[in-house]
Design a protein around this motif. Structure first.
Motif: not given
Length: 255
Positions: A154-174
């Motif tokens: 049921x999770x459609x969005x995953x928010x992460x950090x760690x690499x210090x560079x902003x982005x938004x992308x699709x990966x396997x429907x998420x």
């Protein structure tokens, strides 16, 4: 039914840089957000105690996660390690008060919120299963399949950090979102963060970087603070350089 939030601000990788944090918290949309999620690496930097004190003033609006750098500071203070890979880490660990160490030790690795327009959103530091795994905007589909394995359907969005560079992308429907770093940005200066609901808005708060460099140099006792502040607040590490360093960590060289 779980509560749904209209606006959620996400702050990642503050790294103990108080002027950058102050700039983000002064943003009207951050001040108005129903929740502020901190996705780890909060303290490993020049002003760790001061950053924690300011964040605790947010009260229940702030939801905290721990990152690998926070964990390293805790382990050092508790005698579980004798060194920290980041040179400023030992300084930051020693600067924390005991109750602040205990706070960092208590932080969870993930949390999930329902955000209007995005549904169930899972927040983590590096990946949902590990606090220092590497994934980048151009990581291979097979790599994303690995790190997303086990994430609830049921999770459609995953928010992460760690690499210090902003982005938004699709990966396997998420939808995968990285807000970038508040205190140690790679690629371009500014205090990076994002606003969720009903979409994803990647932001960078401008602030007086020369004044912040001078302030850290004057207020912080870390021996190399002038060089540290000049490097990281001015984003002298480019996104290309960071990607070259991080790239092997996502397994791309072995496939």
């Amino acid at each position: 039914m779980r509560e749904e939030y209209g606006k959620v601000a996400v702050l990642s990788d503050i790294h103990g840089v108080l002027p950058a944090l102050e700039a983000v918290l002064a943003e009207p949309e951050v001040a108005a957000a129903e929740r502020i999620v901190l996705t780890g690496d909060i303290t490993a930097g020049p002003q760790p105690a001061e950053v924690l004190d300011l964040l605790r003033e947010l009260g229940d609006r702030a939801l905290w996660l721990g990152g690998n750098a926070d964990r390293e500071l805790v382990e050092y203070r508790r005698g579980e390690r004798t060194e920290i890979p980041d040179p400023i880490g030992v300084f930051a660990a020693r600067a924390l008060r005991t109750e602040q160490v205990d706070l960092l030790a208590s932080l969870p690795a993930t949390l999930t919120l329902r955000v209007r327009g995005l549904g169930q959103v899972l927040f983590c530091h590096a990946t949902p299963r590990d606090d220092e795994e590497i994934v980048l905007v151009d990581s291979r589909p097979a790599r994303w399949a690995e790190v997303l394995d086990g994430v609830p359907h049921g999770v459609g969005t995953v928010v992460c950090g760690h690499t210090h560079m902003p982005y938004a992308r699709l990966a396997h429907g998420r939808l995968i979102v990285n807000p970038g770093s508040v205190g140690m940005p790679y690629g371009r200066p500014g205090a990076h963060w994002c606003l969720l609901g009903p979409g994803v808005d990647l932001r960078a708060s401008a602030y007086d970087i020369p004044a912040a460099v001078a302030r850290l140099t004057a207020e912080c006792a870390y021996p190399d603070i002038a060089a540290w502040a000049d490097c990281y607040l001015r984003a002298r590490v480019t996104d290309t350089e960071a990607s070259v360093v991080f790239g092997p960590g996502d397994g791309r060289c072995g496939s």
